[in-house]
Design a protein around this motif. Structure first.
Motif, PDB file in Angstrom:
ATOM      1  N   GLU A 728       0.841  -1.189   0.000  1.00 15.34           N
ATOM      2  CA  GLU A 728       0.000   0.000   0.000  1.00 15.34           C
ATOM      3  C   GLU A 728       0.874   1.235   0.000  1.00 15.34           C
ATOM      4  O   GLU A 728       1.827   1.356   0.770  1.00 15.34           O
ATOM      5  CB  GLU A 728      -0.920   0.007   1.231  1.00 15.34           C
ATOM      6  N   ILE A 729       0.544   2.129  -0.889  1.00 16.41           N
ATOM      7  CA  ILE A 729       1.276   3.394  -0.987  1.00 16.41           C
ATOM      8  C   ILE A 729       0.306   4.516  -0.707  1.00 16.41           C
ATOM      9  O   ILE A 729      -0.591   4.780  -1.499  1.00 16.41           O
ATOM     10  CB  ILE A 729       1.921   3.562  -2.382  1.00 16.41           C
ATOM     11  N   GLU A 730       0.481   5.129   0.442  1.00 18.60           N
ATOM     12  CA  GLU A 730      -0.464   6.157   0.847  1.00 18.60           C
ATOM     13  C   GLU A 730       0.013   7.516   0.347  1.00 18.60           C
ATOM     14  O   GLU A 730       0.719   8.243   1.023  1.00 18.60           O
ATOM     15  CB  GLU A 730      -0.601   6.173   2.368  1.00 18.60           C
ATOM     16  N   SER A 731      -0.318   7.788  -0.887  1.00 19.41           N
ATOM     17  CA  SER A 731       0.050   9.093  -1.434  1.00 19.41           C
ATOM     18  C   SER A 731      -0.877   9.428  -2.575  1.00 19.41           C
ATOM     19  O   SER A 731      -1.293   8.560  -3.317  1.00 19.41           O
ATOM     20  CB  SER A 731       1.504   9.095  -1.940  1.00 19.41           C
ATOM     21  N   GLY A 732      -1.197  10.702  -2.687  1.00 18.58           N
ATOM     22  CA  GLY A 732      -1.943  11.172  -3.834  1.00 18.58           C
ATOM     23  C   GLY A 732      -0.972  11.483  -4.948  1.00 18.58           C
ATOM     24  O   GLY A 732       0.227  11.273  -4.835  1.00 18.58           O
ATOM     25  N   PRO A 733      -1.453  11.963  -6.086  1.00 16.41           N
ATOM     26  CA  PRO A 733      -0.556  12.309  -7.178  1.00 16.41           C
ATOM     27  C   PRO A 733       0.401  13.424  -6.790  1.00 16.41           C
ATOM     28  O   PRO A 733      -0.012  14.429  -6.199  1.00 16.41           O
ATOM     29  CB  PRO A 733      -1.519  12.740  -8.297  1.00 16.41           C
ATOM     30  N   VAL A 734       1.688  13.242  -7.084  1.00 14.46           N
ATOM     31  CA  VAL A 734       2.701  14.237  -6.757  1.00 14.46           C
ATOM     32  C   VAL A 734       3.039  15.013  -8.015  1.00 14.46           C
ATOM     33  O   VAL A 734       3.387  14.422  -9.031  1.00 14.46           O
ATOM     34  CB  VAL A 734       3.968  13.556  -6.186  1.00 14.46           C
ATOM     35  N   VAL A 735       2.948  16.334  -7.973  1.00 10.25           N
ATOM     36  CA  VAL A 735       3.248  17.181  -9.122  1.00 10.25           C
ATOM     37  C   VAL A 735       4.322  18.174  -8.699  1.00 10.25           C
ATOM     38  O   VAL A 735       4.126  18.955  -7.768  1.00 10.25           O
ATOM     39  CB  VAL A 735       2.003  17.929  -9.628  1.00 10.25           C
ATOM     40  N   LEU A 736       5.477  18.107  -9.353  1.00 12.90           N
ATOM     41  CA  LEU A 736       6.565  19.046  -9.093  1.00 12.90           C
ATOM     42  C   LEU A 736       6.551  20.143 -10.144  1.00 12.90           C
ATOM     43  O   LEU A 736       5.968  19.981 -11.216  1.00 12.90           O
ATOM     44  CB  LEU A 736       7.908  18.309  -9.114  1.00 12.90           C
ATOM     45  N   SER A 737       7.219  21.236  -9.847  1.00 16.89           N
ATOM     46  CA  SER A 737       7.278  22.318 -10.831  1.00 16.89           C
ATOM     47  C   SER A 737       8.610  23.051 -10.812  1.00 16.89           C
ATOM     48  O   SER A 737       8.893  23.826 -11.702  1.00 16.89           O
ATOM     49  CB  SER A 737       6.137  23.326 -10.584  1.00 16.89           C
ATOM     50  N   GLY A 738       9.415  22.821  -9.785  1.00 20.13           N
ATOM     51  CA  GLY A 738      10.652  23.574  -9.657  1.00 20.13           C
ATOM     52  C   GLY A 738      11.893  22.740  -9.930  1.00 20.13           C
ATOM     53  O   GLY A 738      11.865  21.737 -10.631  1.00 20.13           O
ATOM     54  N   VAL A 739      13.005  23.159  -9.335  1.00 22.94           N
ATOM     55  CA  VAL A 739      14.297  22.513  -9.531  1.00 22.94           C
ATOM     56  C   VAL A 739      14.468  21.414  -8.491  1.00 22.94           C
ATOM     57  O   VAL A 739      14.172  21.615  -7.306  1.00 22.94           O
ATOM     58  CB  VAL A 739      15.443  23.536  -9.422  1.00 22.94           C
ATOM     59  N   ALA A 740      14.930  20.253  -8.915  1.00 19.51           N
ATOM     60  CA  ALA A 740      15.167  19.129  -8.022  1.00 19.51           C
ATOM     61  C   ALA A 740      16.651  18.782  -8.037  1.00 19.51           C
ATOM     62  O   ALA A 740      17.373  19.073  -8.991  1.00 19.51           O
ATOM     63  CB  ALA A 740      14.332  17.922  -8.435  1.00 19.51           C
ATOM     64  N   LEU A 741      17.104  18.168  -6.943  1.00 17.18           N
ATOM     65  CA  LEU A 741      18.505  17.763  -6.817  1.00 17.18           C
ATOM     66  C   LEU A 741      18.562  16.266  -6.576  1.00 17.18           C
ATOM     67  O   LEU A 741      17.815  15.737  -5.750  1.00 17.18           O
ATOM     68  CB  LEU A 741      19.175  18.507  -5.657  1.00 17.18           C
ATOM     69  N   ALA A 753      16.716   8.282 -11.377  1.00 12.03           N
ATOM     70  CA  ALA A 753      16.003   9.152 -10.438  1.00 12.03           C
ATOM     71  C   ALA A 753      15.639  10.471 -11.103  1.00 12.03           C
ATOM     72  O   ALA A 753      14.540  11.013 -10.896  1.00 12.03           O
ATOM     73  CB  ALA A 753      16.861   9.396  -9.196  1.00 12.03           C
ATOM     74  N   ALA A 754      16.544  11.003 -11.921  1.00 15.19           N
ATOM     75  CA  ALA A 754      16.253  12.258 -12.625  1.00 15.19           C
ATOM     76  C   ALA A 754      15.086  12.077 -13.580  1.00 15.19           C
ATOM     77  O   ALA A 754      14.235  12.961 -13.724  1.00 15.19           O
ATOM     78  CB  ALA A 754      17.497  12.729 -13.381  1.00 15.19           C
ATOM     79  N   ASP A 755      15.026  10.922 -14.249  1.00 17.75           N
ATOM     80  CA  ASP A 755      13.896  10.643 -15.144  1.00 17.75           C
ATOM     81  C   ASP A 755      12.574  10.669 -14.387  1.00 17.75           C
ATOM     82  O   ASP A 755      11.585  11.255 -14.834  1.00 17.75           O
ATOM     83  CB  ASP A 755      14.069   9.267 -15.796  1.00 17.75           C
ATOM     84  N   ILE A 756      12.549  10.017 -13.213  1.00 14.98           N
ATOM     85  CA  ILE A 756      11.309   9.954 -12.427  1.00 14.98           C
ATOM     86  C   ILE A 756      10.883  11.351 -11.996  1.00 14.98           C
ATOM     87  O   ILE A 756       9.709  11.727 -12.099  1.00 14.98           O
ATOM     88  CB  ILE A 756      11.502   9.027 -11.216  1.00 14.98           C
ATOM     89  N   MET A 760       7.534  13.659 -12.966  1.00 14.11           N
ATOM     90  CA  MET A 760       6.645  14.263 -11.969  1.00 14.11           C
ATOM     91  C   MET A 760       6.469  15.765 -12.197  1.00 14.11           C
ATOM     92  O   MET A 760       5.677  16.394 -11.509  1.00 14.11           O
ATOM     93  CB  MET A 760       7.203  14.015 -10.559  1.00 14.11           C
ATOM     94  N   GLY A 761       7.215  16.325 -13.157  1.00 13.80           N
ATOM     95  CA  GLY A 761       7.015  17.729 -13.492  1.00 13.80           C
ATOM     96  C   GLY A 761       8.164  18.649 -13.157  1.00 13.80           C
ATOM     97  O   GLY A 761       8.074  19.858 -13.377  1.00 13.80           O
ATOM     98  N   ALA A 762       9.270  18.152 -12.605  1.00  5.78           N
ATOM     99  CA  ALA A 762      10.400  19.014 -12.253  1.00  5.78           C
ATOM    100  C   ALA A 762      10.893  19.756 -13.498  1.00  5.78           C
ATOM    101  O   ALA A 762      11.099  19.154 -14.546  1.00  5.78           O
ATOM    102  CB  ALA A 762      11.525  18.187 -11.642  1.00  5.78           C
TER     103      ALA A 762
END
Length: 855
Positions: A728-741, A753-756, A760-762
Motif C-alpha cells: 500500500e502506498i499512501e500518497s496522492g498524485p505528486v506534481v513538481l514544478s521547480g528545480v530538483a537535486l 532518479a532524474a527521469d522519475i 513528476m514535473g520538475a
C-alpha cells in the motif's frame, strides 16, 4: 612548384566566394591546452608550437632542426617508435607518458601528416591518472541498446554524451540529403535556450568542415577566447604550411569562433557520428564557460560515438526485420482472403488498412487486368490512363518512388490538391499492372535556425558568411512535394512486390483445402450453438429443481440459485475468453464444477499436480469438461447426493498430459441410445482439435473417461494462483514544478532518479555525485525537492541533509540498507525509501516529505 597555401589568421579576409574553400586544416596554430612537434622521417624536428618550452624546457626556435632523440627521454622515444602506424588517417594515442619532469605525466597523440610525423602533448591531471574513463561508456550504451526508435535512441545518446562530457548542452545533429542539418535530440541545462527540432542551413558547416569531421572524429574547442600558440616556423623551406587535418589541438577558424560567440558559447566539442563510412551527424556539445576535457576522457567519448554508430546500424537492421514481419503478416492476411475465394483485387482492397500501417499513404490505386480500383486521395480512372503510360516508361524490375510526381510528369501538377508523390509497385510483367500508393502534398514546415536564403551579413571581419546573430525560427514551405518515402517503406514495398508476383504466378491447392476446413469448422460451431441453446434450458430447470430440494428459506433458496446461475455464466464466459495465455487446468475444472458442486465438498476428488494449458487446449477442454459435468449432473454421480467424481492429472512416458475421469456412487450406467452432439464433443474434440486421444467407457459402476493432451499444449510448471497483495502506498498524485537535486554517486541510478523527477514535473534536475558539488548546487538554485543517497564512496550525504533541513527544503534519503532506524537517528527528520525504488515508492516518499515540511 605550386603556390603556397595561405595561413588563416583572425585577420584573414574570407569573402563569400572563398568561404567554402577556407583552408581550415592549415591554420598554423594550436590551442593552448596542448603543444605540438612535427618531425621528419629521420626524426629531425621541423615545426614546434610556440608554447613548447613548459613541456621540453627549451624555446621553440632552439628546438627546430634538432634530432628528437636529443630532446625527449630514451624510453619515451622507444614508446613513440613502437606506436608508429601506417595509414593516411591513422592516429595513435599514449597516456601517462613522462617527458622531462619525473613527476609530470602527459597524454600524446601521434599521426602522419605528409612527410611529417606529428606528435602532440597535453598535460595530465595527476589526480586522474588512475581513473578508468572507459568504464563509464558501457552502461550508457546499455541504456541506448533496445531503444526501439530513432527518437528514443538519439535522446538517450544526448543524455549519455552530456553525462560523459559534463557540457552544459548536447545536441544530436543529423545531416540531411541537401547538406543542411536537423537537431533531432537535445539534453541541456534547464536555463539554456533549446535548439531541438531546428534546422541549420548547409552553410553553417561548409563542405571542407564536413570532410574534416569524417577524418578527425572528435574536435574540442576548450576556450573560444584562447589566442592559441603559433607554429614555428609557419611554413617549410619549400613554402608549405603544416597540414593539421588530424591534429587534436588544431586552432579554430575565426569564422567558427565568431559563430560560437554569437551563440553565447565559450567552449564546444563536436564528435562525428559515422554510418557506413559516411558522416551521419554530430554530437554538438556547448558550454557557457571554458571547458577542457583530458585526452583520455575524449578517447572514451570517441569510443562511445563508435558504439552509438553501431547501435544506429542495429536499429536500421531491426527496422528491416520489422518490415519483413509486417509483410509476412500482410501475406498471411492476403492468402487467407484468397483462400476464401476472393479475387486479388478484392483482397488488396480489404487489406488496404493493414497496408497503410506498413507503408503510410493517403490513397491507393490497383490497376490489374485492365480494371481500375481506387481508395482515398488518388487520381481518377481517366487521370490514371496517362499516369500509367508514364509508369510504363520506368524500370519494370523495381519499385518507382518519387516525392514530387508533378516535377517528372507535368499533368500530375494539376492534381497536387489530391496527391503530390507516389510509390508504384509493379505486380505483373505483361501487361503492366500496378499497385500505386499516393501521398498528399505536405506544406513541409521546416523550422530553420535563421533564414538560409540570407547567409551574408557584415561581421567583425568584413563581409563574410557569418552565422546569424539571432536564431529566429523561419519556415520554408516546400510546395508540390509529399513527405519523403523512408527506407523502411521502400524496403517493405520491394517485399510486397515479390509477394504479389508470387501470388500472380502460383495459386496452390492449399487455398481450396483451407476453404474446406473453414466450412467444416463453421458447420461444427453452428451445431454447437444449436446444441447449447437447447441444452441450457434443461440445465436451468435442473438447477432450480436441485436447489428447491434443499431445506432452506425462500431467501436462502434465491441466493443459492443466483450463485449457481452466476457460476454457470462465468463458465460460459470462460469458453469465449481469448487472451492467448497459458492457464490453469484445475481452475478450468473447478470453474465448470462450481455451478453444481461446492468447492469445499468431498464429492469431487482432484488428484495430481496442476498444469498450465495453451489457449487452444483450454477452449476445447472447457467444452469437454462442461459436457462431462452436465452429463454427470443429469444422469450420473453428481446427480446423486452420495455420488462423487475422481479426476486424476498425470504425465505419460511421452510427456503428454493424461486426464482420467471416474464417477462412483451414482445410478447404474447404461450406454446412450443416441449419440448426440454432446457425446461427439467428448469423443472427438481432443483428437480432432489437439491431435490427442479420447476414450469413454459406460461401466455399470460409473462413467470412466481418459484424455491424452500432447505436450505441445501443456506446461507442467506448477504456478502460484494467489498473488501477494501489492504494498500500500499512501500518497496522492505528486506534481513538481521547480528545480530538483539528485545526490547519487552511481551514474545510472542518478539518471533513473532524474527521469522519475522529470516525469513528476520538475523543470530542471541537477545531479551531483559528491557532497561538495551538492552544496554548490544548493547555493546556486532554489530547490523544491532533493533525493539523497546515503553512501557516496568515501563520504556520506549527512552534511547535505543538514543544510537542506536548515533551509526548509524537503528531501528524502534513499538507501539499500535495512537498518533504517539507525539512519533515522543520524539524519534530520525525513522519509526514507529503499533501493531499488520505483515511480510509486519515490512519489510516496516525496509526498511524505512535503507533508513533513508543512507540519
Amino acid at each position: 612548384m605550386s603556390d603556397p597555401q595561405p595561413i588563416v589568421t583572425p585577420d584573414t579576409q574570407v569573402d563569400l566566394t572563398t568561404c567554402d574553400r577556407e583552408p581550415i586544416h592549415i591554420l598554423g596554430r594550436v590551442q593552448s591546452y596542448g603543444a605540438l612537434i612535427a618531425v621528419s622521417s629521420d626524426w629531425i624536428i621541423q615545426h614546434v608550437s610556440e608554447n613548447i618550452q613548459p613541456f621540453l624546457g627549451q624555446p621553440a626556435a632552439d628546438l627546430v632542426g634538432q634530432p628528437l632523440d636529443d630532446v625527449l627521454p630514451r624510453n619515451t622515444i622507444t614508446r613513440l617508435r613502437a606506436k608508429m602506424i601506417e595509414g593516411r588517417d591513422a592516429v595513435n594515442r599514449l597516456f601517462g607518458v613522462r617527458l622531462l619532469d619525473p613527476l609530470a605525466r602527459y597524454d600524446m597523440s601521434i599521426h602522419n601528416s605528409g612527410r611529417h610525423l606529428v606528435i602532440e602533448f597535453e598535460p595530465k591531471d595527476r589526480s586522474r591518472i588512475e581513473e578508468d574513463t572507459l568504464s563509464d561508456v558501457y552502461p550508457l550504451i546499455q541504456r541506448i541498446r533496445g531503444a526501439g526508435s530513432l527518437a528514443r535512441c538519439t535522446a538517450e545518446a544526448a543524455r549519455a554524451m552530456r553525462a560523459l562530457s559534463g557540457f552544459d548542452s548536447v545536441m544530436v545533429y543529423q545531416f540531411q540529403p541537401d547538406g543542411s542539418g536537423s537537431v533531432v535530440a537535445e539534453d541541456k541545462r534547464g536555463d539554456l535556450p533549446s535548439y531541438n527540432g531546428l534546422r541549420f542551413p548547409a552553410s553553417d558547416i561548409p563542405v571542407q568542415a564536413r570532410a574534416l569531421y569524417k577524418r578527425n572524429l572528435l574536435r574540442l574547442i576548450a576556450d573560444v577566447n584562447d589566442p592559441g600558440a603559433a607554429l614555428v616556423p609557419q611554413v617549410s623551406p619549400e613554402g608549405k604550411p603544416l597540414d593539421l587535418s588530424l591534429s587534436v589541438t588544431r586552432a579554430v577558424s575565426p569564422i567558427h569562433i565568431e559563430y560560437l560567440r554569437n551563440m553565447g558559447v565559450e567552449a564546444s566539442m563536436s564528435v562525428s557520428i559515422m554510418r557506413n563510412g559516411e558522416l551521419w551527424g554530430l554530437f554538438a556539445c556547448h558550454h557557457r564557460s571554458p571547458r577542457y576535457l583530458e585526452f583520455e576522457r575524449r578517447t572514451a567519448i570517441e569510443l562511445f560515438a563508435h558504439l552509438f554508430s553501431y547501435e544506429l546500424s542495429h536499429l536500421e537492421e531491426q527496422q528491416r526485420a520489422r518490415a519483413q514481419e509486417d509483410m509476412s503478416r500482410l501475406q498471411t492476411r492476403l492468402m487467407a482472403l484468397m483462400a476464401e475465394g476472393d479475387r486479388l483485387s478484392d483482397s488488396l482492397m480489404k487489406v488496404s488498412g493493414d497496408l497503410k500501417e506498413v507503408i503510410p499513404h493517403d490513397g491507393m490505386v490497383l490497376y490489374a487486368e485492365g480494371k481500375f480500383h481506387a481508395i482515398g486521395a488518388a487520381p481518377t480512372a481517366e487521370e490514371f490512363v496517362g499516369l500509367s503510360r508514364f509508369l510504363n516508361t520506368t524500370a519494370a524490375s523495381g519499385v518507382f518512388v518519387t516525392d514530387s510526381i508533378g516535377a517528372q510528369y507535368a499533368p500530375a501538377a494539376d492534381c497536387v490538391d489530391r496527391f503530390a508523390g507516389l510509390m508504384a509497385i509493379p505486380i505483373s510483367r505483361r501487361p503492366r499492372d500496378y499497385l500505386v500508393l499516393f501521398r498528399r502534398e505536405i506544406a513541409t514546415a521546416v523550422t530553420w535556425a535563421g533564414d538560409p536564403t540570407k547567409p551574408v551579413t557584415p561581421g567583425p571581419n568584413g563581409l563574410r558568411l557569418t552565422p546569424r546573430k539571432s536564431f529566429e525560427a523561419w519556415r520554408e514551405i516546400v510546395a508540390g512535394h509529399c513527405a519523403p518515402w523512408s527506407k523502411h517503406s521502400r524496403h517493405s514495398a520491394e517485399l510486397l512486390r515479390v509477394l504479389l508476383l508470387e501470388i500472380f504466378l502460383k495459386i496452390t491447392d492449399a487455398a481450396a483445402e483451407e476453404r474446406k476446413r473453414a466450412a467444416e469448422q463453421q458447420e461444427l460451431l453452428i451445431s454447437e450453438l444449436n446444441h447449447r441453446v437447447r441444452n441450457i434450458l434443461n440445465l436451468m430447470r435442473g438447477l432450480i429443481k436441485q436447489s428447491r430440494q434443499e431445506r432452506d428459506t425462500v431467501g436462502d433458496f434465491s441466493l443459492r440459485l443466483d450463485g449457481r446461475i452466476q457460476s454457470l455464466a462465468r463458465a460460459h464466459d470462460q469458453l469465449t475468453e481469448d487472451d492467448w495465455a497459458y492457464a490453469s487446468l484445475k481452475d478450468l475444472i473447478f470453474l465448470e464444477l462450481a455451478a453444481y458442486v461446492d468447492k469445499n465438498t468431498d464429492r469431487v476428488e482432484m488428484l495430481g499436480a496442476d498444469v498450465q494449458i495453451s489457449p487452444k487446449a483450454f477452449t476445447n477442454l472447457a467444452l469437454v469438461m462442461h459436457e462431462l459435468v452436465t452429463n454427470s449432473v443429469k444422469y450420473g454421480a453428481l446427480g446423486q447426493e452420495a455420488g462423487r467424481v475422481i479426476i486424476a492429472l498425470g504425465q505419460d512416458t511421452s510427456g503428454s498430459l493424461t486426464i482420467d475421469w471416474r464417477e462412483r456412487g451414482g445410478p447404474p450406467v447404461t450406454p446412450p441410445k443416441r449419440r448426440g452432439f454432446g457425446t461427439a464433443i467428448i469423443e472427438r474434440f481432443v483428437p480432432f482439435e489437439l491431435q490427442g486421444e479420447a476414450e469413454i467407457h459406460y461401466k455399470m459402476t460409473g462413467v470412466e473417461a481418459r484424455f491424452v493432451i500432447p505436450s505441445s499444449h501443456v506446461d507442467f510448471t506448477e504456478k502460484e494462483h494467489e498473488m501477494p497483495d501489492a504494498p500500500e502506498i499512501e500518497s496522492g498524485p505528486v506534481v513538481l514544478s521547480g528545480v530538483a537535486l539528485v545526490l547519487e554517486d552511481t551514474m545510472i541510478i542518478a539518471m533513473d532518479a532524474a527521469d522519475i523527477l522529470t516525469e513528476m514535473g520538475a523543470s530542471d534536475v541537477r545531479i551531483a555525485s559528491n557532497v561538495g558539488d551538492a552544496l554548490r548546487e544548493i547555493d546556486a538554485n532554489t530547490l523544491e525537492i532533493a533525493v539523497l543517497d546515503v553512501n557516496l564512496g568515501s563520504e556520506q550525504s549527512l552534511p547535505v541533509a543538514e543544510k537542506l533541513y536548515k533551509l526548509g527544503v524537503p528531501f528524502i534519503v534513499a538507501t539499500g540498507y535495512g537498518e533504517r532506524e539507525d539512519l533515522a537517528g543520524l539524519y534530520p527528520p525525513c522519509p526514507f525509501v529503499r533501493k531499488p525504488f520505483s515511480n510509486e515508492t519515490l512519489a510516496s516518499a516525496i509526498s511524505n516529505a512535503f507533508q513533513g515540511v508543512r507540519k
